[in-house]
Motif scaffolding. Structure first.
Motif, PDB file in Angstrom:
ATOM      1  N   ARG B 153      -1.025  -4.820 -10.214  1.00 58.44           N
ATOM      2  CA  ARG B 153      -0.038  -4.146 -11.055  1.00 58.44           C
ATOM      3  C   ARG B 153       1.120  -5.119 -11.304  1.00 58.44           C
ATOM      4  NH1 ARG B 153       2.922  -0.473  -9.012  1.00 58.44           N
ATOM      5  NH2 ARG B 153       2.598  -0.982  -6.822  1.00 58.44           N
ATOM      6  N   ILE B 155       4.298  -6.242 -10.590  1.00 56.67           N
ATOM      7  CA  ILE B 155       5.288  -5.976  -9.556  1.00 56.67           C
ATOM      8  C   ILE B 155       6.248  -7.152  -9.426  1.00 56.67           C
ATOM      9  CG2 ILE B 155       4.350  -4.326  -7.882  1.00 56.67           C
ATOM     10  CD1 ILE B 155       2.751  -6.865  -6.882  1.00 56.67           C
ATOM     11  N   GLY B 207      -1.538  -1.246  -2.355  1.00 63.98           N
ATOM     12  CA  GLY B 207      -0.263  -1.091  -3.046  1.00 63.98           C
ATOM     13  C   GLY B 207      -0.145  -1.891  -4.315  1.00 63.98           C
ATOM     14  N   LYS B 211      -5.448   0.388 -10.323  1.00 61.68           N
ATOM     15  CA  LYS B 211      -6.382   1.437  -9.902  1.00 61.68           C
ATOM     16  C   LYS B 211      -7.823   1.146 -10.341  1.00 61.68           C
ATOM     17  CE  LYS B 211      -3.362   4.156  -7.973  1.00 61.68           C
ATOM     18  NZ  LYS B 211      -2.286   3.124  -8.070  1.00 61.68           N
TER      19      LYS B 211
END
Lengths: 217, 217
Positions: B153, B155, B207, B211
């Motif tokens: 993701r 981040i 984390g 997904k």
DNA sequence: TTCCGGTTTAACCAATTCGTCAACTATATC
DNA sequence: GATATAGTTGACGAATTGGTTAAACCGGAA
């Protein structure tokens, strides 16, 4: 402010910066704007002064966490929202007393028996409306509940608690060196703290939520 | 073992347990089984001894990380596997020298300028086959790459790096008090360490992975 | 054997620093 | 105004402890 208080706050600052043994009574006195003998008048010894400062700092964190949590109530929140809130409040409670947190951290390493004593003391002083809810418990309860409800993945909650603590507390260990390398001013620091907090909860929630679970608020 | 080495290892241990200022030269000498004057013969001052110990500890971690990573090569691994490996190797490098890591941690708080100096020194000594790959860089590189590939993701990689460090290093701060409360023996501790490491990578990967990305190995 | 540099030690020095004390001030109470 | 009590101070005592030194040890080279 009373001399006693002035000494306490000065001691907090100096102990946090120099450590228990690195701190000098004279420096604390000067920083508090009182005579060195005053320290002994009120606290009788360096050892004692340190213990009082440590206990006060510990009390402080626990109280802040408890107060802030019970006033922003968890009732009605799902596990994800609860965890987020609790973790955020923990972090904020630490940040609200940077030197205090540093002292506690140092005591964890070099004065574990003092920490134990202080923790026992806090538990003893517990009244009926606060049945020794030693905050760790609360967080792990929520995590366990979330797991049972299949909202969180089945994870080792003790280890997770340690991780959360680690992510939160590293800030206080790394602060001086970050300061030195990056030279953050007050505004930068505030921003950094917000990012830190956001980053912790972000990783945490994405890390523990079951994939099919609803995304958190 | 040479006296000089004996002193260094004893000093490492004592500094780690008592802190720079809490440590006594006499105790280091006794622990090393040599006369106190020897410490001054080889190191000339407490300050100096501490610095050498600190620099050695820092060198140690960096070397262990570098060596272990280049021998278990990252080539061919995807971002997820790479991150897992790198994080694990970092953790292992810390664990392989507990007192050293503690000293470094303490220096982060109370001796930031020493750390900076030592870090600069390490960078300077860098040879051509090690172009001052100050390990943080490497980890953030991998993370960034993973994000670009949409495997992770999007981040904040800097914050994530801090989180990883926090989760890994909290063990060293919390160790003495955990010891006191739980009284772990060597076997328990080994098990705890394995769980700690697993918990870190587990939270981390869940984390940061997108997904829809393939689960890691 | 003698000499010599590196190593080791016990005893010692000196400075830092924790802690004390007798005297002084301020404030409140009678 | 006298007295007591709490707070305050500068100067001092004393222990701890970082650091020094002069002499001894010891293996090898000349």
């Amino acid at each position: 402010m009373e001399s006693r208080e002035k000494i306490m706050t000065a001691a907090l600052e100096v102990f946090a910066e120099k450590g228990k043994h690195g701190a000098r009574m004279e420096e604390i006195a000067k920083s508090a704007g009182v005579n060195k003998a005053m320290l002994y008048y009120f606290f009788s010894s360096k050892e004692n002064l340190f213990k009082e400062v440590l206990v006060k700092a510990l009390h402080g964190v626990f109280n802040r966490i408890r107060r802030t949590l019970q006033q922003s109530g968890l009732t009605g929140l799902g596990p994800a929202e609860s965890v987020k809130l609790v973790v955020e409040k923990h972090f904020e409670a630490f940040v609200q007393d940077v030197p205090g947190t540093k002292i506690v951290l140092e005591a964890f390493v070099h004065e574990p028996s003092e920490i134990k004593r202080a923790l026992d003391q806090i538990c003893t002083e517990t009244t009926r409306d606060n049945p020794c809810q030693l905050e760790p418990q609360r967080m792990t309860e929520i995590l366990k509940a979330g797991i049972v409800q299949k909202i969180f993945r089945p994870i080792d909650v003790s280890q997770l608690f340690v991780s959360i603590l680690g992510m939160s507390l590293i800030y206080f260990s790394a602060r001086p060196i970050a300061q030195l390398f990056l030279g953050l001013n007050a505004k930068d620091e505030k921003k950094f703290l917000e990012q830190r907090q956001a980053s912790i909860t972000d990783l945490l929630l994405h890390g523990i939520l079951e994939k099919e679970a609803t995304k958190h608020a």
